[in-house]
Design an enzyme around this catalytic site. Structure first.
Site, PDB file in Angstrom:
ATOM      1  N   LYS A  81      13.846  10.469  24.007  1.00  0.00           N
ATOM      2  CA  LYS A  81      12.415  10.303  24.256  1.00  0.00           C
ATOM      3  C   LYS A  81      11.863   9.221  23.347  1.00  0.00           C
ATOM      4  O   LYS A  81      12.250   9.105  22.179  1.00  0.00           O
ATOM      5  CB  LYS A  81      11.663  11.610  23.984  1.00  0.00           C
ATOM      6  CG  LYS A  81      10.347  11.724  24.741  1.00  0.00           C
ATOM      7  CD  LYS A  81      10.585  11.999  26.217  1.00  0.00           C
ATOM      8  CE  LYS A  81       9.293  12.168  26.995  1.00  0.00           C
ATOM      9  NZ  LYS A  81       9.530  12.502  28.402  1.00  0.00           N
ATOM     10  N   GLY A 182      -4.476  20.859  34.275  1.00  0.00           N
ATOM     11  CA  GLY A 182      -4.141  19.436  34.267  1.00  0.00           C
ATOM     12  C   GLY A 182      -3.929  18.921  35.669  1.00  0.00           C
ATOM     13  O   GLY A 182      -3.012  19.371  36.368  1.00  0.00           O
ATOM     14  N   VAL A 183      -4.765  17.972  36.112  1.00  0.00           N
ATOM     15  CA  VAL A 183      -4.663  17.477  37.484  1.00  0.00           C
ATOM     16  C   VAL A 183      -4.457  15.964  37.490  1.00  0.00           C
ATOM     17  O   VAL A 183      -5.056  15.242  38.270  1.00  0.00           O
ATOM     18  CB  VAL A 183      -5.879  17.888  38.338  1.00  0.00           C
ATOM     19  CG1 VAL A 183      -5.884  19.389  38.537  1.00  0.00           C
ATOM     20  CG2 VAL A 183      -7.190  17.432  37.718  1.00  0.00           C
ATOM     21  N   GLY A 184      -3.587  15.502  36.610  1.00  0.00           N
ATOM     22  CA  GLY A 184      -3.172  14.110  36.625  1.00  0.00           C
ATOM     23  C   GLY A 184      -2.160  13.872  37.722  1.00  0.00           C
ATOM     24  O   GLY A 184      -2.189  14.513  38.783  1.00  0.00           O
ATOM     25  N   VAL A 186       1.038  14.665  38.121  1.00  0.00           N
ATOM     26  CA  VAL A 186       1.851  15.808  38.546  1.00  0.00           C
ATOM     27  C   VAL A 186       0.974  16.961  39.032  1.00  0.00           C
ATOM     28  O   VAL A 186       1.156  17.471  40.135  1.00  0.00           O
ATOM     29  CB  VAL A 186       2.778  16.263  37.407  1.00  0.00           C
ATOM     30  CG1 VAL A 186       3.516  17.551  37.797  1.00  0.00           C
ATOM     31  CG2 VAL A 186       3.779  15.165  37.065  1.00  0.00           C
TER      32      VAL A 186
END
Length: 349
Positions: A81, A182-184, A186
């Site tokens: 990462k 979270g609605v980014g 993905v």
């Protein structure tokens, strides 16, 4: 302060590399957890951390998760990462991206990057001018690769449906209430797929306006970001940042299922035990959210096309079902069963 080797999340990383480029203000970390199966693959995250030590912890946890994710997805790559430490404004310049590309190149192919939080396709194109060890670049129609978000969302959608079958005995998301944190890329993609099958949605995001726009589009409801994990729902789906499942948040859960796309959802290994003790079905995050890395790894390796990506996404439910079956048979938690399987695959079992 403890040494790097003594940090709880170090977990015998093969390498942890710190980079600084004063000319571009780049400060970055590349953590390589394992190359047992191949070059360490995992996206780069650009984030503002209150303390530099938090960035180290994030890099260590995320790279270990990538080792497990890639191994469980049957990919011939290890886990790594990248983390770029951003200022409060999350400033991102061409010079900074170029310097980070040179940092990747200096590792000689031991690490392959792709998109993660705070990064997009254009950023990867810029990085790719300095190194060939990058994936998630724009591709032609029908080819593997490009933005990993839609593939991650599809894999999570298939995994959520598997969890619904397992815990609720339903073959469809029709009428099932799913609360998404979270609605980014993905979480938003997951919401649209669930809405298309008739699910009832409650959405939350730190950007409240974004959640409200998506809810209006899909006929869903919204709650404050601080309230979404405790929403009464059939499924709670964490799709934002990690370490959200803690002793406190697990005690407040009102759901039989936790299945979402965020990485490192469990704050500690003991939090998997807490979910199990409450009889909450948990979909190990690095198994359910592997769609994006499947997509970009096949791109990097030049193996297969979009049809091959989709065929591999359809294997995600079966992997989850195997984990849940072993958990039921052994009495061990789904999280620990998955970890044990992954450790064996990377030669550490």
């Amino acid at each position: 302060m403890p040494s790097l080797w003594d940090l709880p999340d170090f977990d015998a990383h093969e390498g942890v590399h710190f980079f600084s480029d004063p000319a571009s203000d780049l400060r970055a970390i590349i953590a390589i957890h394992s190359t047992h199966l191949g070059p360490a693959a995992g996206g780069t995250r650009l984030w503002h951390y209150a303390e530099a030590g938090d960035a180290v912890t994030d890099a260590l946890r995320l790279s270990r998760g990538m080792s497990f994710k890639n191994a469980m997805a049957g990919l011939p790559v290890g886990g790594g990462k990248g983390v770029i430490l951003a200022d409060a404004a999350r400033t991102k310049t061409p010079a900074m991206l170029a310097a980070f590309g040179r940092a990747i190149e200096s590792l000689g192919g031991r690490y392959v990057t792709a998109e993660d939080v705070g990064m997009g396709e254009a950023d990867l194109v810029a990085i790719g001018r300095e190194t060939r060890h990058v994936s998630g670049l724009p591709v032609g129609e029908g080819r593997a690769g490009g933005d990993p978000g839609p593939s991650t969302a599809m894999g999570v959608f298939l995994g959520v449906k598997a969890a619904i079958r397992q815990a609720l005995g339903k073959d469809s998301a029709q009428g099932v209430h799913v609360a998404i944190q979270g609605v980014g890329s993905v979480g938003g993609g997951l919401a649209r797929l669930l809405a298309g099958e008739g699910a009832r949605l409650t959405l939350a995001d730190v950007d409240r306006a974004r959640a409200e726009r998506l809810a209006a589009e899909l006929g869903g409801a919204t709650v404050d970001a601080a309230e979404i994990l405790s929403a009464e729902a059939d499924v709670v789906s964490p799709c934002a940042l990690g370490a959200v499942l803690t002793a406190e948040s697990i005690a407040a859960l009102r759901t039989p299922i936790v299945a979402g796309g965020a990485n490192n959802q469990l704050a500690t290994p003991e939090d998997g035990d807490r979910l199990h003790a409450r009889n909450i079905l948990y979909a190990p995050d690095y198994v359910i959210n592997a769609g994006g890395i499947i997509n970009v790894t096949l791109e990097y390796l030049g193996q297969g096309d979009r049809a091959e990506v989709e065929a591999r996404l359809r294997q995600i439910p079966g992997r989850l079902e195997t984990i849940w079956a072993e958990s039921a048979a052994s009495g061990d938690t789904a999280a620990r069963v998955a970890d044990r399987m992954a450790m064996a695959l990377i030669g550490r079992g």
